[in-house]
Enzyme design. Structure first.
Site, short mmCIF file in Angstrom:
data_model
loop_
_atom_site.label_atom_id
_atom_site.label_comp_id
_atom_site.label_asym_id
_atom_site.label_seq_id
_atom_site.Cartn_x
_atom_site.Cartn_y
_atom_site.Cartn_z
N ASP A 1 40.22 19.84 -22.89
CA ASP A 1 39.76 19.99 -24.27
C ASP A 1 38.24 20.10 -24.35
O ASP A 1 37.69 20.47 -25.39
CB ASP A 1 40.18 18.78 -25.13
CG ASP A 1 41.68 18.74 -25.34
OD1 ASP A 1 42.29 19.82 -25.28
OD2 ASP A 1 42.22 17.65 -25.53
N CYS B 1 0.84 -1.19 0.00
CA CYS B 1 0.00 0.00 0.00
C CYS B 1 0.88 1.24 0.00
O CYS B 1 2.10 1.15 0.14
CB CYS B 1 -0.90 0.02 1.23
SG CYS B 1 0.08 0.04 2.74
N ASP C 1 44.49 19.04 -31.28
CA ASP C 1 45.25 19.39 -30.10
C ASP C 1 46.50 18.51 -30.15
O ASP C 1 46.39 17.31 -30.34
CB ASP C 1 44.41 19.07 -28.86
CG ASP C 1 45.16 19.41 -27.60
OD1 ASP C 1 45.61 20.54 -27.50
OD2 ASP C 1 45.30 18.52 -26.74
#
Lengths: 778, 125
Positions: free
Chosen positions: A667, A38, A462
């Site tokens: 980055d 319940c 990079d």
């Protein structure tokens, strides 16, 4: 709209994350609660969870029997949360998501196989009966024969033969069209149902009440052959389409099928083969030569080469030893090793790849937008065009044939218009290419990223970690004392460096190990901050460090050593000086080395018409050297980490479409700023999250593959959309009879059915051509 | 133009009007998802030649469960797409498939079948 913001599913596993308001970490977990009957039970569980230490917030849903808990992972764990639920008198269900997912997939596969068989049966019935109906309908072509046949009885016979085609083979079209109609929706089945239904109902009337037509001066013609042939041809198309569709998701299925079924777990002194679902975190698993690695983990001992091609696309086996990560579904080649399980189930790399590919396949490419808008209004519009065609032919054709021509063209318009080709054009190409990408270690986050990548004209790399390995390596070893045994000296140097934690020291140790030199013990180790280290090895005092260390310790540099050091520095290398018992003994040149594949991949990108630009934090001299080595003409040097995104903006301000390739946490802003971000696989999760494409392999060839795949996919989608649009924009007017006034050409509904069946099959086949991607490139 | 032609023309025009109204301008069934105690919003959707209901209203920022119950085996409805949430799911016939998502932005998000023919909307408020 940021797709990432909304594409969040309900978390089902603890997911640690950084709190935005401070350094305290938080995590969420979803628990499946057992035993609640319940709403009061839910409240009790919620109370107990809220009181548990470390829990910030708990929500228990009685309807779904789930608790969503937000907690501090430093103070609470899934186990303590479970204990809190049990304290309230309820249980937590053990999740077995993979089993249920596998069951689900098995059920779907079973249903598909059954549907395919049923479709084939329906096709055979339709084809068999049509083969009889066609010659019977053409009997009037042989006047001698038709004179002897009672047309009325023949029509009844044709009705009898067409009945099963309609009611058995074509039943799905009518029920599906009716169901869609009730929902105010219309689909391909609507067109087939209305088209064949109209032809059949008219034929039925002409068969049953021919006098009604004759009294009005009309020939009671029947179109049973049209009805049966259309259904048979469309079923041919559906069978081909179903076969092709299963191939579009072949790549992801084979990825899912890679998972190992069992693992050899060591508990105590014993080894057990246990099903994969029962493998738990921190279990120790033994992997023997030739076996699959069961799940992700950390190698404890042993040594081997592991084939990771299925995850990274890297064809060469990767050496593994204690401390290395291993991943589920990869194949152990040579040696045996034991590893500690660090990830299971949905957290494993393979599961994440599958999830990422599935997500990408569920996303929408912007190029699809027009097709989407068209297909939303397509069928009702075609129905209107068909009605208009009927009215115009009825009003304008000669009275004797007006009804026949109106009906035939009405059916032809309905039958030739195929929305399937439009609907299939983009998703099938995306499904094939994202799967193909995953096979080659290129993970595409969504269809938008795939589409964007083809527009790229500038690739910003990079330097560290992408062009170079991102870790220093010893490039030059120069013993200075001519009499010294270089190898013995190197053993002494390595003995000191083994005790140091400096990244340069690790490079020296790796260099010595690569020479196969055995380790020596060192005593009295002392790190001299900012300068180097010293220790005693085999009764010698070894000093390693920069020139300042040598000066401070009073070691004089010889002239030869000084000029050699200057040479190394000119090559943008860091110089390490070694002194043995107070005398300069050797120098080491250390540099971040280029990846073996960088220059070739950059050359390939340039040949593809892309400008490659490099960005680095290094000084201009070092940057120029690296750029020259790999054939890059333009570079940004001395870029501070927080300035990387600005460099992307600078390029974008020049009107360039920029693909940024990077691997580190710093980055991430640049990856997000770029038109398309490509994160290198060995990179961090944050970089991967900021990127549209993840390269599983630390190799710039992945960038070539990603951009090439994107270009080919977009080309395929454009071809598909062109076919689909042209086919419909030309097909519908021809079927409506637009060519009739000039060329006297009308399109038979049967030909229209053949064309319709072929349209979606041709789009699918075109998309499936992408499966050969990679083969043609190598 | 004879009487029959007039009749056919009028009937055709009427039919076109009816088709356009029925598919594009008639009112759609709009249903709000039911919120449970724990804050989860749930909606049951029957899939049979379309989605009923086909417009589901939910509130943003709270988890949503959509239970798609497919009561047919026609191939048209076998796939469900919710592209804004990156969801592509196969719906097994005569079974309920639950889709979970967390809408964080208001707006109208379409869900469709694999060929974008059957359509429904998730309206996030």
């Amino acid at each position: 709209m940021n797709q990432q913001d909304i594409a969040t599913g309900i978390p089902t596993e603890p997911k640690p994350e950084q709190a935005s308001d401070g350094p305290e970490r938080k995590a969420t977990a979803t628990l499946e609660i057992e035993g609640m009957s319940c709403a009061a039970c839910a409240a009790a569980v919620q109370r107990s969870l809220t009181k548990a230490p470390g829990v910030r917030k708990a929500l228990v849903n009685y309807a779904t029997e789930k608790a969503t808990v937000e907690y501090a992972p430093d103070l609470a764990t899934p186990a303590t949360l479970k204990a809190a639920v049990e304290k309230a008198g309820y249980g937590v269900a053990e999740r077995q998501p993979d089993t249920s997912a596998a069951d689900r997939q098995a059920e779907i596969d079973r249903q598909k196989a059954a549907a395919y068989q049923s479709l084939k049966r329906r096709l055979w019935v339709a084809a068999g009966l049509t083969a009889v109906i066609m010659p019977l309908s053409m009997i009037m072509l042989w006047p001698a024969l038709s004179a002897r046949v009672n047309v009325q009885w023949l029509n009844y016979l044709l009705l009898l033969l067409t009945g099963p085609v309609l009611l058995y083979s074509g039943r799905e079209f009518y029920t599906s069209a009716w169901n869609a109609f009730r929902h105010r929706a219309a689909n391909m089945d609507t067109l087939i149902a209305v088209g064949t239904g109209a032809a059949f109902l008219y034929s039925l009337a002409a068969t049953v009440v021919p006098h009604f037509f004759m009294q009005r001066g009309l020939m009671p013609e029947v179109y049973y052959d049209t009805t049966a042939t259309i259904i048979a041809l469309i079923l041919v198309g559906k069978v081909l389409e179903m076969r092709a569709k299963t191939q579009t998701s072949a790549a992801i299925r084979s990825l899912m099928g890679l998972q190992a079924q069992t693992a050899r777990v060591i508990r105590g002194d014993q080894e057990f083969d246990v099903p994969l679902e029962q493998v738990q975190l921190d279990d120790v698993v033994l992997v023997r030569p030739g076996e699959k690695v069961a799940t992700d983990g950390l190698v404890l001992d042993g040594h081997s080469a592991v084939d990771e091609a299925m995850l990274t696309g890297e064809s060469l086996p990767v050496e593994k030893q204690a401390g290395d990560n291993v991943f589920g579904a990869t194949i152990n080649k040579t040696g045996a090793f034991r590893f500690r399980v660090t990830k299971v189930g949905a957290d494993t790399l393979l599961a994440q790849i599958v999830k990422l590919v599935e997500d990408a396949q569920g996303s929408r490419a912007p190029i699809q937008r027009l097709a989407d808008q068209v297909s939303a209004i397509f069928v009702p519009t075609v129905v209107c065009i068909a009605i208009l065609t009927f009215v115009l032919w009825f009003d304008l054709a000669p009275e004797s044939s007006r009804f026949t021509l109106a009906l035939v063209n009405f059916v032809a318009v309905l039958i030739i218009a195929c929305p399937c080709a439009l609907g299939l054009a983009t998703p099938t190409a995306i499904m094939v290419s994202t799967g193909k990408g995953a096979e080659q270690g290129v993970l595409i986050r969504n269809a938008e990223a795939l589409e964007k990548a083809h527009e790229v004209n500038t690739v910003l790399l990079d330097k560290t970690g992408t062009i170079t390995r991102g870790e220093p390596s010893v490039t030059d070893y120069v013993p200075v004392q001519p009499a010294a045994d270089g190898q013995q000296l190197l053993r002494r140097i390595a003995a000191v460096e083994r005790l140091s934690e400096h990244p340069l020291a690790a490079a020296v140790v790796r260099f010595a190990e690569e020479q196969g030199l055995a380790a020596l013990p060192a005593t009295g180790f002392r790190a001299i901050e900012g300068k180097g280290a010293t220790a005693s090895v085999a009764n010698d005092t070894v000093l390693i460090g920069n020139q300042r260390l040598l000066t401070d310790e009073g070691v004089a540099l010889t002239e030869t050593a000084a000029s050699r050091a200057a040479e190394l520095r000119q090559q943008a290398k860091t110089v390490l000086f070694v002194a043995l018992n107070g005398q300069i003994a050797a120098m080491l040149g250390v540099a971040d080395t280029l990846r073996d594949t960088s220059a070739a991949a950059i050359g390939q990108l340039q040949r593809m018409g892309l400008e490659v630009v490099m960005m680095t934090g290094d000084n201009a001299q070092t940057a120029a050297k690296v750029a020259e080595q790999v054939g890059i003409k333009r570079f940004f040097a001395e870029v501070l980490p927080h300035d990387k995104a600005n460099k992307v903006k600078e390029l974008q301000a020049e009107g360039r479409v920029v693909a940024m390739v990077g691997d580190g946490i710093n980055d991430a802003p640049a990856l997000a700023q770029a038109d398309i971000g490509l994160a290198m696989g060995a990179g961090t999760d944050i970089a991967m999250q900021a990127a549209g494409i993840t390269l599983m392999r630390s190799d710039l060839h992945g960038v070539v593959t990603a951009i090439d795949l994107s270009r080919q996919t977009i080309r395929t989608i454009r071809q598909n959309l062109f076919f689909a649009f042209v086919y419909n924009t030309l097909g519908i007017p021809v079927a409506a009879g637009l060519l009739y006034p000039v060329f006297g050409v009308l399109l038979s509904p049967m030909l229209a059915a053949g064309a319709m069946a072929l349209s979606s099959v041709s789009v699918l086949t075109n998309s499936l051509r992408l499966r050969t991607f990679g083969k043609q490139n190598r | 133009m004879d009487t029959v032609e007039l009749f056919v023309t009028a009937a055709g025009a009427l039919l076109i009007g009816l088709v356009l109204w029925y598919f594009f301008f008639s009112e759609r069934e709009v249903v709000s998802a039911v919120s449970s105690l724990g804050g989860l919003q749930q909606a049951d959707i029957t899939v049979k030649g379309g989605y009923s209901p086909d417009v589901i209203e939910v509130e943003r920022g709270r988890p949503v469960q959509l239970h798609f119950h497919r009561t047919e085996d026609a191939s048209c409805s076998e796939e469900l797409l919710l592209p804004d949430f990156h969801i592509r799911r196969e719906l097994p016939a005569f079974q309920t498939t639950t889709i979970e998502l967390l809408p964080q932005q208001p707006g109208t998000f379409e869900f469709t079948c694999g060929m974008h023919m059957l359509r429904g909307k998730l309206v996030v408020k």
